[in-house]
Write an enzyme that holds these catalytic residues in place. Structure first.
Site, PDB file in Angstrom:
ATOM      1  N   SER A  63      -2.332  -1.467   1.015  1.00  0.00           N
ATOM      2  CA  SER A  63      -3.562  -0.936   0.393  1.00  0.00           C
ATOM      3  C   SER A  63      -4.062  -1.742  -0.803  1.00  0.00           C
ATOM      4  O   SER A  63      -5.183  -1.507  -1.258  1.00  0.00           O
ATOM      5  CB  SER A  63      -3.347   0.510  -0.053  1.00  0.00           C
ATOM      6  OG  SER A  63      -3.331   1.364   1.049  1.00  0.00           O
ATOM      7  N   LYS A  66      -7.403  -3.261  -0.458  1.00  0.00           N
ATOM      8  CA  LYS A  66      -8.648  -2.473  -0.579  1.00  0.00           C
ATOM      9  C   LYS A  66      -9.443  -2.857  -1.830  1.00  0.00           C
ATOM     10  O   LYS A  66     -10.664  -2.717  -1.858  1.00  0.00           O
ATOM     11  CB  LYS A  66      -8.308  -0.977  -0.603  1.00  0.00           C
ATOM     12  CG  LYS A  66      -7.679  -0.487   0.695  1.00  0.00           C
ATOM     13  CD  LYS A  66      -7.103   0.927   0.552  1.00  0.00           C
ATOM     14  CE  LYS A  66      -6.484   1.419   1.852  1.00  0.00           C
ATOM     15  NZ  LYS A  66      -5.798   2.718   1.705  1.00  0.00           N
ATOM     16  N   TYR A 188      -9.332  -3.808   9.418  1.00  0.00           N
ATOM     17  CA  TYR A 188      -8.614  -3.045   8.383  1.00  0.00           C
ATOM     18  C   TYR A 188      -7.101  -3.293   8.492  1.00  0.00           C
ATOM     19  O   TYR A 188      -6.432  -3.581   7.490  1.00  0.00           O
ATOM     20  CB  TYR A 188      -8.945  -1.550   8.532  1.00  0.00           C
ATOM     21  CG  TYR A 188      -8.081  -0.660   7.673  1.00  0.00           C
ATOM     22  CD1 TYR A 188      -8.310  -0.541   6.307  1.00  0.00           C
ATOM     23  CD2 TYR A 188      -7.012   0.042   8.233  1.00  0.00           C
ATOM     24  CE1 TYR A 188      -7.491   0.263   5.512  1.00  0.00           C
ATOM     25  CE2 TYR A 188      -6.196   0.839   7.453  1.00  0.00           C
ATOM     26  CZ  TYR A 188      -6.437   0.946   6.094  1.00  0.00           C
ATOM     27  OH  TYR A 188      -5.625   1.731   5.311  1.00  0.00           O
ATOM     28  N   TYR A 239      -3.691   7.127  -5.812  1.00  0.00           N
ATOM     29  CA  TYR A 239      -3.869   8.357  -5.035  1.00  0.00           C
ATOM     30  C   TYR A 239      -3.568   9.587  -5.871  1.00  0.00           C
ATOM     31  O   TYR A 239      -3.979   9.713  -7.010  1.00  0.00           O
ATOM     32  CB  TYR A 239      -3.010   8.305  -3.753  1.00  0.00           C
ATOM     33  CG  TYR A 239      -3.224   7.009  -3.025  1.00  0.00           C
ATOM     34  CD1 TYR A 239      -4.442   6.732  -2.438  1.00  0.00           C
ATOM     35  CD2 TYR A 239      -2.240   6.034  -2.975  1.00  0.00           C
ATOM     36  CE1 TYR A 239      -4.676   5.531  -1.799  1.00  0.00           C
ATOM     37  CE2 TYR A 239      -2.457   4.825  -2.329  1.00  0.00           C
ATOM     38  CZ  TYR A 239      -3.678   4.587  -1.748  1.00  0.00           C
ATOM     39  OH  TYR A 239      -3.896   3.398  -1.138  1.00  0.00           O
ATOM     40  N   VAL A 257       1.732   0.606   0.368  1.00  0.00           N
ATOM     41  CA  VAL A 257       2.996   1.129   0.904  1.00  0.00           C
ATOM     42  C   VAL A 257       4.017   0.033   1.227  1.00  0.00           C
ATOM     43  O   VAL A 257       5.142   0.340   1.607  1.00  0.00           O
ATOM     44  CB  VAL A 257       2.799   2.057   2.136  1.00  0.00           C
ATOM     45  CG1 VAL A 257       2.149   3.363   1.744  1.00  0.00           C
ATOM     46  CG2 VAL A 257       2.055   1.358   3.246  1.00  0.00           C
TER      47      VAL A 257
HETATM   48  O1  DON Z   1      -3.494   2.450   6.589  1.00  0.00           O
HETATM   49  C1  DON Z   1      -2.347   2.581   6.152  1.00  0.00           C
HETATM   50  O2  DON Z   1      -1.753   3.654   6.225  1.00  0.00           O
HETATM   51  C2  DON Z   1      -1.687   1.380   5.516  1.00  0.00           C
HETATM   52  N1  DON Z   1      -2.127   0.187   6.152  1.00  0.00           N
HETATM   53  C3  DON Z   1      -2.014   1.277   4.065  1.00  0.00           C
HETATM   54  C4  DON Z   1      -1.644   2.496   3.269  1.00  0.00           C
HETATM   55  C5  DON Z   1      -1.250   2.206   1.875  1.00  0.00           C
HETATM   56  O3  DON Z   1      -0.822   1.129   1.514  1.00  0.00           O
HETATM   57  C6  DON Z   1      -1.308   3.348   0.947  1.00  0.00           C
HETATM   58  N2  DON Z   1      -0.735   2.979  -0.309  1.00  0.00           N
HETATM   59  N3  DON Z   1      -0.009   3.401  -1.075  1.00  0.00           N
END
Ligand code: DON
Length: 303
Positions: A63, A66, A188, A239, A257
């Site tokens: 993420s 983003k 994405y 978040y 993540v």
């Molecule tokens: O879309 C997802 O679930 C992952 N590619 C990215 C989520 C993420 O990194 C949330 N962060 N803490």
């Protein structure tokens, strides 16, 4: 201040925390990463880059990407994106579907997954290669031409991305996607699967510590846009834990993540920490602790 010594100290201080929490395994390609790793890197706004621990080892940025897709869209067409995505904290997990329907297909902010899908969709319209545009920006700003997609992680996420797929279809059902769902999802997933080190990411984030000025000295974002990206990072970048992150760290930050977190001290430096084991809201446990230690010991904070 002796930054190198400070980073070495911080690495030693967080050592007992390494491995506390859980490595994200809802994307199977991420689940195999050894949890006990830790890296930290600091890029001074106008000077050298420091690092300690595993600061040169690439990891999945997830993420954190983003921030860069949002910056690209803002740099190309200014505020238009804010008609399609809000900029309020969501108070729900990053992959929650509930709010999206309740709020008629307008995601709460660009850093939850639904909001990031809208931003990627717009970047796809503007560039015809959203993931490629993010990759090019990250290569240029980090100075590392080897930055690229971990194809195994991208494929793993695509094969298991049922929640993201349902969000993208929900967005499409409200008329909030301009491109085909599969195309948006592919870009994405690819931007999330980029691999970079703490050093790469600290350098790539440096424009946010320099009022939007890119590595070549040109204005990538205006000072006001840079301030606003930092503001959204502060309120939404971690978040449901954004309040706790502001309390402990006191800086704009964005987690992923994969266990990475970038943070910005406007006018001073950009920071990246990485440790793969996550707490309940998807933020690196040792990473948050290291940033807490960094701002407490330097006094560098936006507060
Ligand atoms: O879309 C997802 O679930 C992952 N590619 C990215 C989520 C993420 O990194 C949330 N962060 N803490």
């Amino acid at each position: 201040m002796d930054i190198q010594r400070l980073l070495d100290d911080i690495a030693a201080t967080v050592e007992p925390l390494l491995g506390e929490g859980h490595v994200a395994d809802y994307i199977p390609g991420l689940g195999a990463v050894a949890p006990g790793q830790f890296g930290i890197s600091v890029a001074m706004a106008d000077g050298p880059v420091y690092g300690a621990g595993d600061w040169q080892r690439p990891f999945s940025i997830q993420s954190i990407s983003k921030v860069f897709s949002l910056a690209l869209v803002l740099s190309r067409e200014g505020d238009a994106i804010w008609r399609r995505v809000f900029r309020e904290p969501s108070g729900t997990p990053f992959n929650s579907l509930v709010q999206l329907e309740a709020e008629n297909g307008i995601p709460r902010n660009p850093f939850i997954n639904a909001g990031a899908l809208v931003v990627t969709d717009r970047l796809q319209t503007l560039t015809r290669d959203a993931a490629g545009a993010v990759t090019a920006l990250l290569r240029t700003e980090s100075g590392n031409p080897a930055v690229g997609v971990d194809e195994r992680v991208a494929a793993s996420e695509a094969a298991n991305g049922h929640r993201n797929a349902s969000m993208a279809h929900m967005l499409a059902s409200y008329g909030n996607l301009e491109n085909p769902v599969d195309e948006v999802l592919e870009h994405y997933f690819r931007q999330c699967a980029l691999e970079m080190s703490c050093a790469d990411l600290a350098l790539a984030s440096r424009f946010l510590a320099r009022n939007g000025v890119a590595s070549d000295g040109t204005a990538f974002l205006s000072p006001s846009q840079s301030k606003r990206v930092n503001a959204v990072m502060l309120t939404c970048g971690t978040y449901d834990a954004a309040g706790e992150f502001a309390y402990r760290v006191g800086l704009p930050g964005k987690s992923g993540v994969g266990g990475g977190i970038i943070a910005v001290v406007p006018g001073k430096c950009s920071i990246c920490v990485w440790s793969p084991a996550l707490g309940p809201n998807g933020n690196s446990v040792a990473g948050v602790a290291a940033l807490d230690e960094f701002t407490t010991r330097t006094g560098w904070s936006v507060f």
